[in-house]
Design a protein around this motif. Structure first.
Motif, short mmCIF file in Angstrom:
data_model
loop_
_atom_site.label_atom_id
_atom_site.label_comp_id
_atom_site.label_asym_id
_atom_site.label_seq_id
_atom_site.Cartn_x
_atom_site.Cartn_y
_atom_site.Cartn_z
N SER A 16 59.52 33.33 4.19
CA SER A 16 60.01 32.01 4.58
C SER A 16 60.93 32.09 5.79
CB SER A 16 60.78 31.39 3.41
OG SER A 16 62.00 32.10 3.22
N PRO A 17 61.19 30.95 6.42
CA PRO A 17 62.19 30.93 7.49
C PRO A 17 63.55 31.41 7.00
CG PRO A 17 60.88 28.92 7.55
CD PRO A 17 60.50 29.66 6.29
N GLU A 18 63.86 31.15 5.74
CA GLU A 18 65.13 31.62 5.18
C GLU A 18 65.16 33.14 5.07
OE1 GLU A 18 64.48 27.46 4.38
OE2 GLU A 18 63.21 29.16 3.77
N ASP A 19 64.01 33.74 4.74
CA ASP A 19 63.92 35.20 4.71
C ASP A 19 64.19 35.77 6.10
OD1 ASP A 19 63.19 35.29 1.97
OD2 ASP A 19 61.06 35.13 2.45
N ARG A 20 63.59 35.16 7.11
CA ARG A 20 63.79 35.63 8.49
C ARG A 20 65.26 35.51 8.87
NH1 ARG A 20 64.34 34.41 13.78
NH2 ARG A 20 63.09 35.58 15.27
N ALA A 21 65.88 34.38 8.53
CA ALA A 21 67.29 34.17 8.85
C ALA A 21 68.17 35.21 8.16
CB ALA A 21 67.71 32.75 8.46
#
Length: 143
Positions: A16-21
């Motif tokens: 997810s984008p949260e994982d990337r962040a």
């Protein structure tokens, strides 16, 4: 005595984008503490049709005094009108206005190396066999 944290390797089915962040956060913190000051800013030059819809363009970012061109796409029906050159020239103009000294990008052998060379870019590295039987070229241009 420092506390030890227990961690494990996890492979998400759909990162997810949260994982990337979460992955980016410690790297960005390290860079702020140890690297030169910079502000990484997105840069986009879009091709829009009569209805105002985006049909192609250039997407990149500026940081550490350089422009990185991540994506450049002109729909096949619009090719041959120098739109790719215009997109790149405008992105370079914006990057210079932001204080950048050059630009870099990558392209595959089956894509647009010749186009970028016509715009003044030179290869500074090639990853042979990526994809198998091909090559990925890393190119730059100093302003």
């Amino acid at each position: 005595m420092p506390l030890r944290m227990t961690v494990r390797l996890t492979v998400p089915d759909a990162p997810s984008p949260e994982d990337r962040a979460a992955v980016l956060a410690p790297l960005a913190a390290f860079n702020r503490r140890n690297g030169p000051p910079t502000e990484i800013l997105p840069l986009a030059v879009l091709l829009t049709d009569e209805a105002g819809s985006t049909v192609g363009g250039l997407w990149g970012k500026t940081g550490y005094d350089w422009l990185f061109v991540e994506l450049l796409a002109v729909p096949e029906r619009l090719r041959g009108q120098d739109l790719g050159a215009a997109l790149l020239a405008e992105a370079e103009r914006l990057a210079r206005a932001r204080g950048c000294v050059g630009a870099w990008l990558d392209t595959y052998a089956f894509q647009a190396r010749g186009f970028y060379e016509k715009q003044g870019y030179t290869a500074f590295g090639t990853l042979e066999g990526h994809p198998v039987g091909g090559a990925r070229h890393f190119m730059s241009k100093r302003f």
